[in-house]
Design an enzyme around this catalytic site. Structure first.
Site, PDB file in Angstrom:
ATOM      1  N   ASP A   1     -82.763  74.013 -29.347  1.00 40.25           N
ATOM      2  CA  ASP A   1     -84.409  73.498 -29.292  1.00 40.25           C
ATOM      3  C   ASP A   1     -84.894  73.517 -28.030  1.00 40.25           C
ATOM      4  O   ASP A   1     -86.119  73.206 -27.821  1.00 40.25           O
ATOM      5  CB  ASP A   1     -84.405  72.127 -29.960  1.00 40.25           C
ATOM      6  CG  ASP A   1     -84.127  72.104 -31.368  1.00 40.25           C
ATOM      7  OD1 ASP A   1     -84.680  73.056 -31.866  1.00 40.25           O
ATOM      8  OD2 ASP A   1     -83.477  71.229 -31.778  1.00 40.25           O
TER       9      ASP A   1
HETATM   10  C1  GLC Z   1     -79.755  69.338 -32.696  1.00 41.53           C
HETATM   11  C2  GLC Z   1     -80.399  69.962 -33.714  1.00 41.53           C
HETATM   12  C3  GLC Z   1     -80.229  71.345 -34.104  1.00 41.53           C
HETATM   13  C4  GLC Z   1     -80.362  72.260 -32.962  1.00 41.53           C
HETATM   14  C5  GLC Z   1     -79.410  71.793 -31.810  1.00 41.53           C
HETATM   15  C6  GLC Z   1     -79.526  72.541 -30.455  1.00 41.53           C
HETATM   16  O1  GLC Z   1     -78.439  69.231 -33.028  1.00 41.53           O
HETATM   17  O2  GLC Z   1     -80.526  69.172 -34.921  1.00 41.53           O
HETATM   18  O3  GLC Z   1     -81.261  72.128 -35.142  1.00 41.53           O
HETATM   19  O4  GLC Z   1     -80.051  73.537 -33.206  1.00 41.53           O
HETATM   20  O5  GLC Z   1     -79.880  70.444 -31.523  1.00 41.53           O
HETATM   21  O6  GLC Z   1     -80.829  72.119 -29.690  1.00 41.53           O
END
Ligand code: GLC
Length: 786
Positions: free
Chosen positions: A473
């Protein structure tokens, strides 16, 4: 240092010291009603939706930690001494006060002993009910009669959790309660457009008094540690009109020497007045508690028997047989919405997260996974991309714009079909965009569109555009031109395009099969041409074409975990490159606490990299040991046949293996956490954000399907273990498409991988896919490695 131990016979983790490094919690309820409960009875509950139907209030990030929950106080009416039965909130001195908490499958039992009075309070949510039950046993261990008062206490949330924490000019004037017999009702705004449920808190005893207005129970400047009503042994019988509705029952208990009495409380939600009465009535009889607990036990017996193992490693057995699968159920239910780190307000059901959660859960109850897949697919746009999340109550999507979300739907559907054999799901007519616009298509069309979206959104190197972000993210590589590319999404695309080749084949779609194969081949070519860095695969390109995850990156982030592991998982290159990439990962990213997401961490914020560089180096997506992708490296190592390394990586993360260094790991030793501080951080090894993480599903998938090597395939159950060389044998019992397989694996030649022969019911078979015949429900399998 440890704070407790595993009691595997009872499937419990037993906490013996309440001052755990963080609240160590459990989840009550496997259906629509959910309670979070800590080792000292902190937490809250909600019905269906943590944002829209919150029953109890909880203050996050509070002082002292974890204050507010399901409290019971006892008061000795002769000495005026009082204490709480779950250590918090009174926190009597340990020593004089004995304490134990047992977190089990869907229940928690907290016991105490103080000045000759012992208590044992069981909290659970009965199957198919929308309420919690608390059953408190009080025993007088002294030889004199004891005159006691018991006070219960909960604080109600004004149902909609976001508003509850804001807008005080409004919400301090809306609270309402009423009391009838021993039932306290919280009915704020009930019957208005906003709210169609009320909460109730019942007790199976006659009351000496009650309070439903917080300031009357606590005193205006009183505290949970020393509530005025308990100190004075007197409730005010308050009814809330505005301010802060709470629920407290006052019960008088007289206990003869040696006598035990039980008090049962029920805390629940209902839609219509009167619906709650049969439940209230039912638990007036304490025996109902035992009946419901038995049902809960049978439910978990059944769930956990879908995959059970006996290996030479007890810690692996504990996690695989009990806690890892249990956590998978919790992530499946609540995605990333409500934990002690997710407030239930920010996020609902994540599209990518829920798709991945299916991978860890589908073997337990495939029909629930089927329903979930259709729900998720219904939030996909007709253009193939998807909303990023949806609210469980309304099933309406929100947010969007990620490069990977939609592709996870293919992976999850493929996994469901492998498990269930239910190819027909691909023909289910499924709406687009939450049904808005009335358009729909078969699930197969949805998957096709997912792939097409990526094909039509590639950048200058023919790799998928990064868009807002991919799985990470926080890796936001775009500026005004939106040309940044993701190598991870490219590899994920190859993986799922190959699944589509197989699905198309089974669907008799030969055109589709050719098309998907070409998509996979073209992307493999692009990855090898543009993403190979010499010793590993790059992670992506910024919109200026600057590589991320390359040896030239002086700002940090030279090598990332994801592209190495996914290159292997997707079969995106030749063995030599894949081994080189995984060796680089081992040399540069692995540690005794797990594998770093990348190294070195970014020390300076750079908007061209995005939020990833916001965190202090070593935390979260900035070079933390992000746990969720660790199993990808484990799977990759098993594909390469390096079982010792796969095992080593698995153990580095395994919660049960960290029980004795709980002061370092800090999170619960029975569940995975999202992140462990990396070596760039002062608290190297400290876990954060436990429970709701994709780590649960992927860890279970990695160990059960790739290390122990018993996994669902389109044609049947595949046996393909990749274990440490010194394991001589192991056993896996697996339920698959209704049949029970008892699989004994022998390793006489001390190899990591490879099968000499498989016998099913004494007869040798060809290959490593076990036979399946819907009329035969039991198979005895012997596997000889070598
Ligand atoms: C968190 C989120 C997931 C994402 C990860 C890496 O665990 O829930 O959707 O892929 O962060 O950013």
């Amino acid at each position: 240092m440890q704070y407790g131990y595993f009691d595997n016979d009872k499937r419990e983790y037993v906490i013996t010291n309440p001052e755990t490094p963080l609240p160590w919690i459990n989840y009550l309820g496997a259906d629509r009603f959910c309670g979070l409960i800590s080792q000292s009875a902190g937490g809250y509950c909600f019905y269906e939706d943590a944002l829209l139907r919150r029953i109890l209030r909880y203050r996050y990030n509070n002082i002292p930690m974890d204050m507010g929950g399901r409290y019971l106080y006892l008061r000795d009416n002769k000495t005026e001494d009082f204490w709480s039965l779950t250590w918090q909130p009174v926190r009597p001195a340990i020593g004089e006060y004995k304490y134990e908490c047992r977190h089990g499958m869907g229940y928690t039992r907290i016991s105490s002993e103080y000045k000759g009075i012992s208590t044992s309070t069981l909290y659970f949510v009965p199957k198919n009910e929308i309420n919690e039950v608390w059953c408190c046993e009080v025993t007088n261990n002294t030889d004199v009669q004891r005159e006691l008062s018991m006070f219960s206490f909960v604080e109600f949330c004004l149902i909609e959790a976001q508003k509850d924490m804001t807008d005080f000019q409004f919400n301090l004037n809306i609270g309402t309660t009423k009391v009838k017999d021993s039932v306290i009702y919280h009915d704020t705004l009930y019957g208005t457009d906003a709210i169609d449920i009320f909460a109730y808190f019942a007790c199976n005893r006659e009351l000496a008094g009650f309070d439903t207005q917080r300031r009357d129970f606590l005193g205006t400047y009183g505290s949970l540690e020393k509530p005025r009503a308990v100190v004075e042994n007197k409730c005010r019988n308050s009814i809330a009109r505005g301010w802060s509705p709470v629920g407290s029952h006052h019960i008088v208990l007289t206990l003869k020497p040696g006598e035990t009495q039980k008090v049962v409380f029920v805390l629940g939600a209902a839609h219509n007045f009167g619906d709650e009465l049969p439940i209230v009535e039912k638990y007036k009889d304490e025996k109902a508690v035992d009946v419901e607990m038995q049902k809960l036990k049978e439910y978990w017996d059944r769930n956990l028997s879908a995959y059970a193992t006996s290996t030479p490693d007890e810690e692996i057995n504990t996690m695989v047989n009990i806690w890892n699968q249990y956590q998978c159920r919790t992530t499946f239910n609540w995605s990333r919405s409500a934990s002690y780190y997710e407030s239930g307000i920010g996020r609902g059901m994540g599209f990518r997260d829920s798709c991945q959660d299916i991978v860890g859960f589908v073997h337990m109850i495939p029909h629930e996974a089927r329903e979930r897949l259709i729900d998720i697919a219904s939030t996909q746009f007709e253009t193939g991309d998807a909303y990023h999340q949806y609210q469980p109550l309304t099933k309406k999507g929100a947010d969007g714009g990620f490069s990977d979300d939609h592709l996870w739907l293919i992976l999850a559907t493929a996994q469901y079909i492998k498990e269930s054999g239910d190819l027909d799901i691909l023909k289910v007519d499924t709406p687009y965009n939450c049904g808005e616009g009335g358009k729909s298509g078969t699930l197969y069309n949805h998957l096709d569109k997912a792939l097409e979206f990526t094909v039509t959104h590639c950048g200058p190197e023919g790799l998928p555009l990064m868009l807002r972000a991919d799985w990470n993210d926080c890796l936001n590589l775009n500026g005004a031109h939106k040309r940044a590319e993701s190598v991870f999404t490219a590899l994920q695309f190859i993986y799922v395009a190959k699944e589509m080749v197989q699905l198309a084949d089974m669907m008799g779609d030969s055109e589709g099969k050719k098309k998907y194969q070409k998509y996979a081949d073209d992307m493999i070519k692009n990855v090898n041409e543009y993403a190979w860095d010499g010793e590993w695969f790059k992670r992506g390109f910024t919109e200026e074409g600057r590589p991320v995850g390359s040896h030239v990156c002086d700002e940090g982030g030279q090598i990332y975990l994801l592209p190495q592991a996914w290159a292997v998982m997707a079969g995106a290159s030749d063995r030599e490159r894949l081994v080189t990439a995984m060796n680089s990962l081992n040399k540069r990213l692995a540690s005794e606490h797990g594998i770093h997401l990348f190294l070195p961490g970014y020390e300076v914020y750079d908007w061209k990299l995005g939020a990833v560089s916001l965190y202090p180096a070593g935390l979260k997506e900035n070079a933390g040991i992000f746990c969720h992708p660790n199993p990808w490296a484990i799977i990759a190592e098993t594909i390469l046949g390096r079982g010792d390394l796969a095992y080593q990586y698995h153990k580095a993360l395994l919660p049960a293996a960290k029980n004795e260094i709980s002061e370092v790991r800090k999170t619960e030793p029975y569940v995975y956490c999202q992140m462990i501080a990396g070596k760039d951080h002062t608290e190297f090894g400290e876990g954060k954000n436990s429970w709701l993480t994709g780590t649960a599903a992927w860890s279970f998938f990695a160990v059960s399907s790739y290390i122990l090597g018993v996994r669902a395939g389109y044609d049947g159950l595949v046996v393909d273990p990749c274990i440490p060389k010194d394991w001589e044998s192991l056993q896996v019992n697996r339920r698959f498409r209704g049949a029970e397989y008892s699989i004994k694996i022998f390793n006489p030649d001390k190899v990591n991988k490879g099968i000499k022969c498989i016998k099913v019911d004494g007869k040798e078979i060809e290959g490593n896919v076990l036979p399946y015949n819907k009329d035969k429900l039991k198979y005895d399998v012997e596997v000889y490695m070598g």
